[in-house]
Design a protein around this motif. Structure first.
Motif, short mmCIF file in Angstrom:
data_model
loop_
_atom_site.label_atom_id
_atom_site.label_comp_id
_atom_site.label_asym_id
_atom_site.label_seq_id
_atom_site.Cartn_x
_atom_site.Cartn_y
_atom_site.Cartn_z
N LEU A 47 0.82 -1.21 0.00
CA LEU A 47 0.00 0.00 0.00
C LEU A 47 0.85 1.26 0.00
CD1 LEU A 47 -2.80 -1.05 2.52
CD2 LEU A 47 -2.85 -1.11 0.02
N ILE A 48 2.09 1.17 0.48
CA ILE A 48 3.01 2.30 0.39
C ILE A 48 4.03 2.08 -0.72
CG2 ILE A 48 2.74 2.95 2.81
CD1 ILE A 48 5.32 1.47 3.43
N GLY A 49 3.82 1.04 -1.52
CA GLY A 49 4.75 0.70 -2.58
C GLY A 49 4.08 0.55 -3.93
N ASN A 50 4.07 -0.68 -4.44
CA ASN A 50 3.62 -0.91 -5.81
C ASN A 50 2.15 -0.59 -6.04
OD1 ASN A 50 6.19 -1.80 -6.05
ND2 ASN A 50 5.71 -3.96 -6.35
N THR A 51 1.29 -0.89 -5.07
CA THR A 51 -0.13 -0.59 -5.24
C THR A 51 -0.37 0.91 -5.26
OG1 THR A 51 -0.79 -2.67 -4.19
CG2 THR A 51 -2.43 -0.92 -4.24
N LEU A 52 0.39 1.63 -4.47
CA LEU A 52 0.31 3.10 -4.51
C LEU A 52 0.64 3.60 -5.92
CD1 LEU A 52 -0.04 5.85 -3.16
CD2 LEU A 52 2.35 5.70 -2.40
N GLY A 53 1.57 2.92 -6.60
CA GLY A 53 1.92 3.28 -7.96
C GLY A 53 0.74 3.15 -8.91
N PHE A 54 -0.09 2.13 -8.72
CA PHE A 54 -1.28 1.96 -9.56
C PHE A 54 -2.25 3.12 -9.35
CE2 PHE A 54 -3.30 -1.93 -11.69
CZ PHE A 54 -4.03 -1.13 -12.55
#
Length: 462
Positions: A44-51
């Motif tokens: 949630l603070i990494g790759n998903t935040l990128g989406f």
């Protein structure tokens, strides 16, 4: 907890029904839930935040740079020193490990909820601030949980079970935050999704309240605290420098440096591709539901298979050989994603009657096996390297070595893709980027082979 015959036997001779029975023990089941809570903030603070940011039209270079929020994980030895040495007021009655776990879970949950309450288009700075708060809480939670996992185990066999349970819980959290959240966000929007997931940190709070504090480590830490009290300057040294010096003396300076270097490069290729994964799928025009269902029904079971294979190989083949196998699998899985860019999207790979398998599904399956396998292999290996009383700080040192290079370099991932786009299509740039990321896995293979040849076999005292 009474020792069983299976627990007293060597881990490699444990039968399957003993493992299943052990997974029903309170400590193992609580470790499973803690692994879930530990894994919730990570994506949630990494790759998903990128989406989310890609959906809102934020540039790739900015998306890559925002992944630097994860640098909080690279100083986990600082959080480990606090967890090892600083008792918390009010919450201290829970014990040092449990009180720090509880506080960090509340902080991480509050940060995630805060992220859901701001608009990235107009309040990007506030979003970053909330993400940093969540990241600090998540990194501190990880160090405290790692210490609890290692210190609460009664023997090497139970440590293996707790590690497996933690990995399974963590993996399930990744599915919730990589796959399920895409379907939730498509229907409810990203802000509400983040608020829901932030509130979900409560499951970890329940597990902490039901857990018991490991007594053996408390005795060691209290003795060190009394010594530091007699010599105030010793407190700082013992909290931060002492564990590091002890680690290097225990393993030898040259061997300790090799261990840290190997761990540093081990997941570098996976870290590097991370921030660009979801923007890449968006560029490939793969629907959120398709990504979510593929991750859920293909990524999850194949990831669990990878975890199981990693644990099995660690027991049967030893940590060194398993590390080498994981180092080889990772770059193969990551490099395969380049095929999607070259074909300008997903495509049918083969069909069996009414059932067809696409390239995206097949690549996702193999990649999930590779990451699950290598993750368990590395965690199992690192768990054998700490000293009682310094567990949180030393394990945090190892995980910091694992994270610092990858989390720093991946901040440039978006800028690299944009630079590769000059004279190429965006999908060609992504394909070349994935090949470059896979190439970063080659040094890890070499280092694992060297480590396997020179590191003496460790005898674990029961």
């Amino acid at each position: 907890m009474p020792a069983t015959a299976a627990a007293d036997a060597p881990a490699r001779k444990r039968r399957m029904w003993d493992v299943i029975k052990a997974l029903g023990r309170p400590r193992v089941s609580l470790m499973l839930i803690m692994g879930l809570a530990s894994g919730l903030p990570f994506m949630l603070i990494g790759n998903t935040l990128g989406f989310w940011l890609a959906d809102d039209g934020i540039k790739l270079a900015a998306i890559g740079a925002l992944s630097w929020v994860g640098l909080t994980y690279t100083v986990k030895f600082v959080w480990g020193a606090m967890v090892d040495r600083i008792p918390l007021p009010l919450l201290g009655r829970l014990g040092r490990r449990r009180s720090w776990m509880l506080l960090s879970q509340v902080v991480a949950g509050a940060g995630l909820i805060g992220m859901g309450l701001v608009d990235p288009k107009t309040q990007l700075g506030w979003l970053v601030a909330c993400a940093i708060i969540a990241a600090i809480g998540a990194a501190t939670q990880d160090t405290a949980m790692d210490a609890w996992r290692i210190e609460t185990a009664s023997d090497a066999d139970e440590l293996g079970l707790l590690t497996a349970a933690y990995s399974l819980g963590y993996r399930f959290a990744l599915i919730l935050t990589e796959a399920v959240i895409l379907m939730v966000a498509k229907r409810l929007g990203w802000p509400i999704s983040y608020v829901i997931y932030g509130a979900g940190m409560a499951v970890g709070v329940v597990a902490v309240l039901l857990a018991k504090e490991p007594a053996a480590a408390d005795v060691v830490m209290e003795e060190k605290a009394r010594e530091a009290g007699r010599h105030p300057a010793q407190a700082v040294y013992d909290a931060v420098i002492g564990p590091l010096i002890t680690f290097f003396k225990t393993h030898g300076w040259a061997m300790a440096a090799l261990i840290l270097l190997t761990i540093t490069f081990y997941h570098l290729c996976d870290y590097m591709r991370g921030p660009m994964s979801n923007p890449y799928y968006k560029a490939l025009a793969i629907d959120k539901d398709t990504i979510g269902w593929t991750r859920l029904f293909i990524g999850t079971p194949w990831g669990f298979l990878g975890i199981a294979l990693g644990g099995f190989c660690s027991l049967r083949l030893g940590n060194a050989r398993t590390l080498i196998m994981g180092a080889i699998l990772q770059p193969i899985g990551i490099g395969a994603f380049a095929l999607l860019g070259w074909h300008r999207g997903d495509y049918a790979l083969f069909g069996l009657g009414p059932v067809s398998v696409s390239a995206f599904q097949a690549i996702m399956a193999f990649d999930s096996i590779a990451i699950g396998f290598s993750g368990v292999a590395l965690v199992a290996y690192m768990s054998t390297l700490t000293s009682l009383g310094y567990t949180a700080t030393q394990y945090a040192l190892l995980t910091s070595a694992l994270a610092w290079t990858g989390k720093f370099l991946k901040g440039f991932s978006g800028a690299i893709v944009e630079s590769l786009q000059h004279g190429r299509t965006l999908l060609d740039a992504y394909a070349l980027f994935y090949l470059l990321a896979a190439a970063l896995g080659l040094p890890a293979i070499v280092l694992c082979v060297v480590l396997a040849r020179v590191q003496p076999k460790r005898v674990v005292a029961e």
